[in-house]
Design a protein around this motif. Structure first.
Motif, PDB file in Angstrom:
ATOM      1  N   ASN A  92      24.732  42.136  29.719  1.00  0.00           N
ATOM      2  CA  ASN A  92      25.317  41.365  30.829  1.00  0.00           C
ATOM      3  C   ASN A  92      26.839  41.432  30.893  1.00  0.00           C
ATOM      4  OD1 ASN A  92      22.750  40.523  31.727  1.00  0.00           O
ATOM      5  ND2 ASN A  92      22.768  38.817  30.270  1.00  0.00           N
ATOM      6  N   THR A  93      27.413  42.558  30.524  1.00  0.00           N
ATOM      7  CA  THR A  93      28.850  42.753  30.679  1.00  0.00           C
ATOM      8  C   THR A  93      29.070  44.021  31.492  1.00  0.00           C
ATOM      9  OG1 THR A  93      29.040  44.064  28.639  1.00  0.00           O
ATOM     10  CG2 THR A  93      29.329  41.658  28.449  1.00  0.00           C
ATOM     11  N   TRP A  94      30.284  44.125  32.035  1.00  0.00           N
ATOM     12  CA  TRP A  94      30.583  45.364  32.760  1.00  0.00           C
ATOM     13  C   TRP A  94      30.638  46.519  31.774  1.00  0.00           C
ATOM     14  CZ3 TRP A  94      33.903  49.354  32.401  1.00  0.00           C
ATOM     15  CH2 TRP A  94      33.927  50.248  33.489  1.00  0.00           C
ATOM     16  N   HIS A  95      30.067  47.637  32.172  1.00  0.00           N
ATOM     17  CA  HIS A  95      30.167  48.842  31.352  1.00  0.00           C
ATOM     18  C   HIS A  95      29.985  50.057  32.253  1.00  0.00           C
ATOM     19  CE1 HIS A  95      25.924  50.296  31.215  1.00  0.00           C
ATOM     20  NE2 HIS A  95      25.677  49.026  31.522  1.00  0.00           N
ATOM     21  N   GLY A  96      30.471  51.178  31.781  1.00  0.00           N
ATOM     22  CA  GLY A  96      30.365  52.405  32.582  1.00  0.00           C
ATOM     23  C   GLY A  96      29.407  53.411  32.000  1.00  0.00           C
ATOM     24  N   ALA A  97      28.527  52.959  31.099  1.00  0.00           N
ATOM     25  CA  ALA A  97      27.621  53.896  30.433  1.00  0.00           C
ATOM     26  C   ALA A  97      26.597  54.441  31.424  1.00  0.00           C
ATOM     27  CB  ALA A  97      26.922  53.215  29.274  1.00  0.00           C
ATOM     28  N   GLU A  98      26.383  55.764  31.376  1.00  0.00           N
ATOM     29  CA  GLU A  98      25.468  56.414  32.305  1.00  0.00           C
ATOM     30  C   GLU A  98      24.497  57.317  31.552  1.00  0.00           C
ATOM     31  OE1 GLU A  98      28.134  56.940  36.325  1.00  0.00           O
ATOM     32  OE2 GLU A  98      28.701  58.089  34.540  1.00  0.00           O
ATOM     33  N   LEU A  99      23.326  57.438  32.112  1.00  0.00           N
ATOM     34  CA  LEU A  99      22.324  58.360  31.586  1.00  0.00           C
ATOM     35  C   LEU A  99      22.305  59.604  32.464  1.00  0.00           C
ATOM     36  CD1 LEU A  99      19.887  59.157  29.800  1.00  0.00           C
ATOM     37  CD2 LEU A  99      18.427  57.906  31.406  1.00  0.00           C
ATOM     38  N   TYR A 100      22.439  60.768  31.829  1.00  0.00           N
ATOM     39  CA  TYR A 100      22.372  62.048  32.528  1.00  0.00           C
ATOM     40  C   TYR A 100      21.072  62.751  32.159  1.00  0.00           C
ATOM     41  CZ  TYR A 100      27.346  61.843  33.761  1.00  0.00           C
ATOM     42  OH  TYR A 100      28.563  61.492  34.289  1.00  0.00           O
ATOM     43  N   VAL A 101      20.447  63.368  33.146  1.00  0.00           N
ATOM     44  CA  VAL A 101      19.270  64.205  32.925  1.00  0.00           C
ATOM     45  C   VAL A 101      19.575  65.594  33.458  1.00  0.00           C
ATOM     46  CG1 VAL A 101      16.854  64.619  33.530  1.00  0.00           C
ATOM     47  CG2 VAL A 101      17.636  62.291  33.041  1.00  0.00           C
ATOM     48  N   ASN A 102      19.478  66.576  32.579  1.00  0.00           N
ATOM     49  CA  ASN A 102      19.672  67.975  32.968  1.00  0.00           C
ATOM     50  C   ASN A 102      18.302  68.644  32.914  1.00  0.00           C
ATOM     51  OD1 ASN A 102      20.343  70.726  33.203  1.00  0.00           O
ATOM     52  ND2 ASN A 102      22.304  70.431  32.175  1.00  0.00           N
ATOM     53  N   TYR A 103      17.685  68.797  34.095  1.00  0.00           N
ATOM     54  CA  TYR A 103      16.411  69.519  34.189  1.00  0.00           C
ATOM     55  C   TYR A 103      16.756  70.974  34.447  1.00  0.00           C
ATOM     56  CZ  TYR A 103      11.995  71.261  36.006  1.00  0.00           C
ATOM     57  OH  TYR A 103      10.862  72.015  36.212  1.00  0.00           O
ATOM     58  N   PHE A 104      16.446  71.842  33.491  1.00  0.00           N
ATOM     59  CA  PHE A 104      16.994  73.189  33.461  1.00  0.00           C
ATOM     60  C   PHE A 104      16.628  74.033  34.678  1.00  0.00           C
ATOM     61  CE2 PHE A 104      16.061  72.320  28.771  1.00  0.00           C
ATOM     62  CZ  PHE A 104      17.263  71.638  28.598  1.00  0.00           C
TER      63      PHE A 104
END
Length: 535
Positions: free
Chosen positions: A419-431
């Protein structure tokens, strides 16, 4: 043997100007079913009618007895049979298909690397044996992009990282290496051939810009060592309901005043394609294989657009087409439409295949003593598989020394503050991703509906991290070399990692639906923790 002199004469203001005299001779022979597989037309073996034979420009059909006759240049020519469906080609002791005869009475010009030795007088008959084959219309083809070794050590990397897992593999009809077979040192053709031989499949090879005789004065002689090692650089054959056209698309030296090479086709090649396609049914799949992609990078001038437009004009009556290239050391699909000269409503699919040597064998060697060699767009090194069923196809990409279901890579945080601000992102590289791919996500045990991830044109953070490690080194490692800098990936998706969830481990489920309608599932785990800092 009949000799014909074609004298080209131009009249202008009553003055006769004699241009180059082109001497032609007649090549003759029989295409036959080699029942005992000894390569010789024996008594009782019959010719095969309606089989196409070419000199690289004209295409003729055999008559009712399997016989053909075609004109060739008396000094430098190749005659080849265009294998029909239902037959296989004999192979030599390197598993290279034998479908051609090279005619060079005086041999290749003197070059640094050896070319064709003098062949002498044209034989009275050039016969082509074919073997009866009932493989059918469904089959698989291995596709290798750029082995490109610059040393025998790199041939060894290729052999152990790519070839070893395919030794004795079943279910494949043949393989194709899409150019840059070696890295300028043409003496490495032989160890490459010995490695490919271990796979045990018939193998075709495409001519690349690092496979050239760089000391050749004209484009005609730039492929002399390739030719003596592998055969002609432009030809075609049929398999099931697919017609394969293999093309040399490297023009060297350039003729536009610029140095080096450029992608394109010669007038002779385009005439060959036109004549070849006259004998291919419109409902067949046309697969073209060459080295340099026909799409242009942003601001780049790597391929002659006029040649591409002429190719598209020749293909306009074929609804099922696919073209294959390598060269770039990234993986990419490009869909050509009317704005780029394609003349059908459905786009032409061009697949730029990821390479077997990845990022030129860069990085630190792993526990198998092979460099990690991740490509600049986040694609691991490996090879593609073309699955053909009738006139339709799908494509798989197999990462070297990984399970077949390793089709994507993910990058995200291990822990986020609740519940805090954050800039974390999940990346998916589908080849194998592209604009016709959807990537969706949901939170396990939280969501029922799938939500779309955003397709982005960014650097894969995993690639960036590997490169940054080299920038932070205080001294160079004993083995390996710095990888190339990352480029925008054409198959990358991202989302903001949710942190408004209960404390503890959370799982994001990923679902990829590719351009062929196939689905692939993966999951990403991370931890939601109490924030250590309160603003």
């Amino acid at each position: 043997m009949r000799l014909r002199l074609l004298l080209l004469v131009t009249f202008s203001l009553s003055i006769t100007v004699h241009q180059t005299v082109i001497a032609q001779i007649e090549a003759k022979g029989t295409v036959f079913e080699d029942a005992n597989q000894n390569g010789v037309m024996d008594a009782g073996e019959i010719g095969i009618s309606e089989v196409a034979v070419s000199n690289g420009k004209e295409v003729v059909l055999t008559d009712s007895k399997g016989e053909y006759s075609i004109s060739i240049n008396e000094n430098d020519a190749t005659v080849f049979v265009i294998k029909p469906a239902g037959y296989a080609l004999p192979v030599n002791d390197l598993n290279q298909p034998q479908f051609f005869y090279i005619h060079k009475p005086n041999g290749s010009p003197e070059l640094e690397y050896e070319g064709v030795k003098p062949t002498g007088v044209l034989p009275d008959a050039i016969n082509f044996p074919l073997l009866k084959d009932e493989s059918g219309d469904s089959f698989k083809v291995l596709l290798f992009g750029d082995p490109q070794p610059y040393s025998e050590q790199e041939v060894d990397y290729f052999d152990r990282d790519i070839v070893s897992e395919l030794v004795g593999a079943s279910g494949y009809e043949f393989g194709i290496t899409l150019g840059d077979i070696v890295g300028d040192d043409l003496d490495l053709y032989q160890p490459y051939n010995q490695s490919i031989l271990r796979i045990g499949l018939p193998w075709f090879n495409v001519y690349g810009n690092h496979d050239m005789n760089f000391d050749a004065e004209t484009d005609q002689y730039a492929d002399e060592t390739f030719e003596v090692t592998f055969g002609p650089a432009t030809y075609s054959f049929n398999e099931g309901k697919a017609h394969f056209i293999i093309l040399d698309d490297v023009i060297y030296p350039r003729t536009d005043g610029e140095s080096g090479y450029i992608g394109g086709f010669t007038e002779t090649q385009l005439e060959f394609i036109e004549n070849d396609l006259k004998h291919v049914p419109k409902d067949h799949l046309i697969v073209l294989a060459f080295h340099i992609p026909i799409f242009l990078p942003e601001g780049g001038k790597t391929f002659r657009i006029s040649d591409r437009n002429r190719l598209f004009d020749l293909l306009k009556d074929y609804p099922q087409t696919l073209s294959l290239s390598a060269h770039t050391h990234i993986q990419k699909f490009h869909f050509f439409d009317e704005e780029e000269g394609w003349q059908r409503l459905s786009p032409h699919i061009h697949y730029n295949v990821g390479t077997t040597n990845g990022d030129w064998w860069s990085g630190v060697p792993n526990d198998r003593d092979v460099p990690e060699t991740l490509m600049r767009d986040g694609t691991p090194n490996g090879y593609a598989i073309l699955n053909i069923d009738g006139n339709e196809f799908t494509i798989d990409y197999k990462v070297a020394n990984e399970p077949a279901d390793y089709v994507m890579n993910m990058w995200g945080p291990k822990v986020v503050a609740q519940n805090t601000w954050h800039g974390a992102e999940l990346y998916v590289n589908y080849f194998l991703g592209n604009e016709f791919t959807s990537v969706e996500y949901r939170i396990a045990d939280q969501d029922e509906e799938w939500r779309d991830m955003a397709k982005v044109a960014e650097h894969d953070p995993h690639v960036a991290k590997l490169r940054q490690k080299w920038d932070l080194l205080e001294s160079l490692p004993e083995d390996g070399r710095r990888p190339s800098n990352p480029v925008e990936s054409d198959h990358l998706w991202k989302m903001r990692v949710p942190n408004n969830l209960p404390l503890g481990e959370q799982v994001i489920e990923i679902k990829v639906t590719d351009m062929f309608g196939r689905t692939f599932n993966e999951s990403f785990s991370y931890k939601v923790a109490e924030p250590g800092y309160q603003r």
